[in-house]
Write an enzyme that holds these catalytic residues in place. Structure first.
Site, mmCIF file in Angstrom:
data_model
loop_
_atom_site.group_PDB
_atom_site.id
_atom_site.type_symbol
_atom_site.label_atom_id
_atom_site.label_comp_id
_atom_site.label_asym_id
_atom_site.label_seq_id
_atom_site.Cartn_x
_atom_site.Cartn_y
_atom_site.Cartn_z
ATOM 1 C CD GLN A 46 39.124 32.809 35.669
ATOM 2 O OE1 GLN A 46 39.684 31.762 35.945
ATOM 3 N NE2 GLN A 46 39.784 33.870 35.273
ATOM 4 C CB CYS B 228 16.407 23.749 50.148
ATOM 5 S SG CYS B 228 15.616 24.005 48.535
ATOM 6 C CG LEU C 122 50.705 43.250 39.385
ATOM 7 C CD1 LEU C 122 50.421 44.746 39.325
ATOM 8 C CD2 LEU C 122 50.385 42.722 40.789
ATOM 9 C CB VAL D 113 32.379 34.127 43.697
ATOM 10 C CG1 VAL D 113 32.595 32.826 42.911
ATOM 11 C CG2 VAL D 113 33.488 34.305 44.728
ATOM 12 C CG ASP D 114 33.958 40.343 43.044
ATOM 13 O OD1 ASP D 114 33.355 40.860 42.083
ATOM 14 O OD2 ASP D 114 35.194 40.170 43.047
ATOM 15 C CG HIS E 299 34.940 29.930 38.533
ATOM 16 N ND1 HIS E 299 36.262 30.296 38.658
ATOM 17 C CD2 HIS E 299 34.915 28.994 37.550
ATOM 18 C CE1 HIS E 299 36.998 29.626 37.773
ATOM 19 N NE2 HIS E 299 36.208 28.834 37.095
ATOM 20 C CB THR F 286 42.731 35.611 35.047
ATOM 21 O OG1 THR F 286 42.696 34.204 35.312
ATOM 22 C CG2 THR F 286 42.846 35.853 33.556
ATOM 23 N NE ARG G 240 36.462 34.068 48.609
ATOM 24 C CZ ARG G 240 36.377 33.536 47.375
ATOM 25 N NH1 ARG G 240 36.074 32.261 47.223
ATOM 26 N NH2 ARG G 240 36.593 34.281 46.320
HETATM 27 P P1 OAD Z 1 44.760 34.214 40.720
HETATM 28 O O1 OAD Z 1 44.923 34.590 42.163
HETATM 29 O O2 OAD Z 1 45.226 32.882 40.292
HETATM 30 O O3 OAD Z 1 45.504 35.289 39.801
HETATM 31 C C1 OAD Z 1 45.317 36.671 39.992
HETATM 32 C C2 OAD Z 1 46.126 37.399 38.933
HETATM 33 O O4 OAD Z 1 45.882 38.778 39.096
HETATM 34 C C3 OAD Z 1 47.639 37.184 39.049
HETATM 35 O O5 OAD Z 1 48.194 36.929 37.758
HETATM 36 C C4 OAD Z 1 48.146 38.520 39.605
HETATM 37 O O6 OAD Z 1 49.446 38.862 39.112
HETATM 38 C C5 OAD Z 1 47.114 39.482 39.054
HETATM 39 N N1 OAD Z 1 46.943 40.702 39.858
HETATM 40 C C6 OAD Z 1 47.095 40.873 41.208
HETATM 41 N N2 OAD Z 1 46.833 42.139 41.563
HETATM 42 C C7 OAD Z 1 46.498 42.795 40.422
HETATM 43 C C8 OAD Z 1 46.134 44.151 40.114
HETATM 44 N N3 OAD Z 1 46.042 45.093 41.062
HETATM 45 N N4 OAD Z 1 45.886 44.473 38.844
HETATM 46 C C9 OAD Z 1 45.971 43.543 37.855
HETATM 47 N N5 OAD Z 1 46.310 42.257 38.068
HETATM 48 C C10 OAD Z 1 46.564 41.890 39.337
HETATM 49 O O7 OAD Z 1 43.201 34.451 40.359
HETATM 50 P P2 OAD Z 1 42.368 33.890 39.128
HETATM 51 O O8 OAD Z 1 43.205 33.759 37.911
HETATM 52 O O9 OAD Z 1 41.130 34.692 39.052
HETATM 53 O O10 OAD Z 1 38.412 29.316 41.238
HETATM 54 O O11 OAD Z 1 41.994 32.445 39.665
HETATM 55 C C11 OAD Z 1 41.185 31.618 38.867
HETATM 56 C C12 OAD Z 1 40.373 30.706 39.736
HETATM 57 O O12 OAD Z 1 41.240 30.016 40.647
HETATM 58 C C13 OAD Z 1 39.399 31.408 40.674
HETATM 59 O O13 OAD Z 1 38.185 31.739 40.045
HETATM 60 C C14 OAD Z 1 39.193 30.404 41.766
HETATM 61 C C15 OAD Z 1 40.636 30.004 41.972
HETATM 62 O O14 OAD Z 1 40.885 28.779 42.500
HETATM 63 C C16 OAD Z 1 37.705 28.521 42.073
HETATM 64 O O15 OAD Z 1 37.670 28.687 43.271
HETATM 65 C C17 OAD Z 1 36.952 27.438 41.370
#
Ligand code: OAD
Length: 238
Positions: A92, A137, A203, A94-95, A110, A177, A60
């Site tokens: 949220q 480390c 989206l 990590v990039d 995160h 999200t 990643r």
């Molecule tokens: P998700 O993969 O759960 O959700 C991504 C959201 O972005 C979805 O609702 C998609 O519909 C939307 N999406 C996809 N492409 C898009 C675009 N081009 N424009 C706008 N929206 C778009 O990702 P997160 O909600 O970020 O945590 O996930 C939250 C956390 O779950 C992450 O930080 C990670 C993961 O497990 C850890 O690893 C602790």
């Protein structure tokens, strides 16, 4: 007449980086369709198979290093530099695409792929391109290096700061999200309790969609710049 906002809190998720070529988690081809969360994103998974976990984050990190910010990241950076009020950016992700776009003071709740963390002494340092079970480390010289990311079961970073910003904001915006991971999924409720207006840019409707006052649906590269332009226009008209 539109409301005038003084303090905006923005939460971003994987959807904002999707058009930069970084995979989201919960879409059909998402990361969690290819890897088990328990294996690669929990302390127990790391204890069981550190090499697998390091390889997952090394891949990643390499992918993120090649990615460029898209129009949505750039629009938020422009908002941060042009808005006369305060704009707090919480991610949220990590990039480092918000920073690459020019955003400042990004709260990475995160963690970040750019960082390494010593599981033994908690020292933090810039991550090399690849971490392994042999990585030392630089402070305590133990081989307990891990990516400085927050795993399931761990407490996200900057929570006191974020919760206090939510209590004092007048606009909360969630972008890209799915609203399935707490505590971030509960930020809309904290903002609502503080009397803020809330809007979702995604989206498609997220799991927390019904708890927002307003929503715009579409690709982040289209709807985020449009929303930023609208907000700056409103502010200049007031
Ligand atoms: P998700 O993969 O759960 O959700 C991504 C959201 O972005 C979805 O609702 C998609 O519909 C939307 N999406 C996809 N492409 C898009 C675009 N081009 N424009 C706008 N929206 C778009 O990702 P997160 O909600 O970020 O945590 O996930 C939250 C956390 O779950 C992450 O930080 C990670 C993961 O497990 C850890 O690893 C602790």
């Amino acid at each position: 007449m539109q409301a005038m906002y003084d303090k905006v809190v923005i939460l971003t998720g994987a959807g904002i980086s999707a058009e930069s070529g970084l995979g989201t988690f919960r879409d059909a081809q998402g990361l969690w369709a290819q890897h088990r969360i328990e294996d690669v994103a929990t302390p127990a998974g790391f204890a069981r198979n550190p090499d697998l976990v390091q390889a997952f984050y090394n891949a990643r990190r390499a992918q993120a290093a090649l990615a460029q910010p898209n129009a949505a990241h750039l629009a938020l950076a422009q908002l941060q530099s042009s808005f006369p009020g305060e704009v707090i950016l919480v991610t949220q992700n990590v990039d480092a695409l918000h920073e690459a776009a020019g955003s400042v003071s990004v709260l990475h709740m995160h963690g970040t792929l750019a960082g390494a963390l010593c599981a033994s002494c908690n020292h933090r340092w810039p991550a090399p391109p690849e971490l392994s079970s042999n990585s030392l480390c630089p402070q305590c010289h133990s081989t307990a290096a891990r990516p400085d990311v927050v795993w399931f079961g761990e407490i996200p970073y900057h929570m006191d700061r974020i919760l206090s910003d939510l209590e004092t904001c007048d606009l909360f915006v969630a972008i890209g999200t799915s609203g399935q991971v707490y505590p971030a999924a509960g930020f809309v409720d904290a903002a609502t309790a503080a009397g803020a207006k809330t809007i979702e840019l995604n989206l498609e409707p997220s799991a927390t969609h019904s708890r927002f006052d307003d929503a715009r649906f579409g690709r982040a590269s289209a709807i985020v710049p449009a929303w930023v332009a609208e907000l700056l226009d409103e502010r200049n008209r007031d």
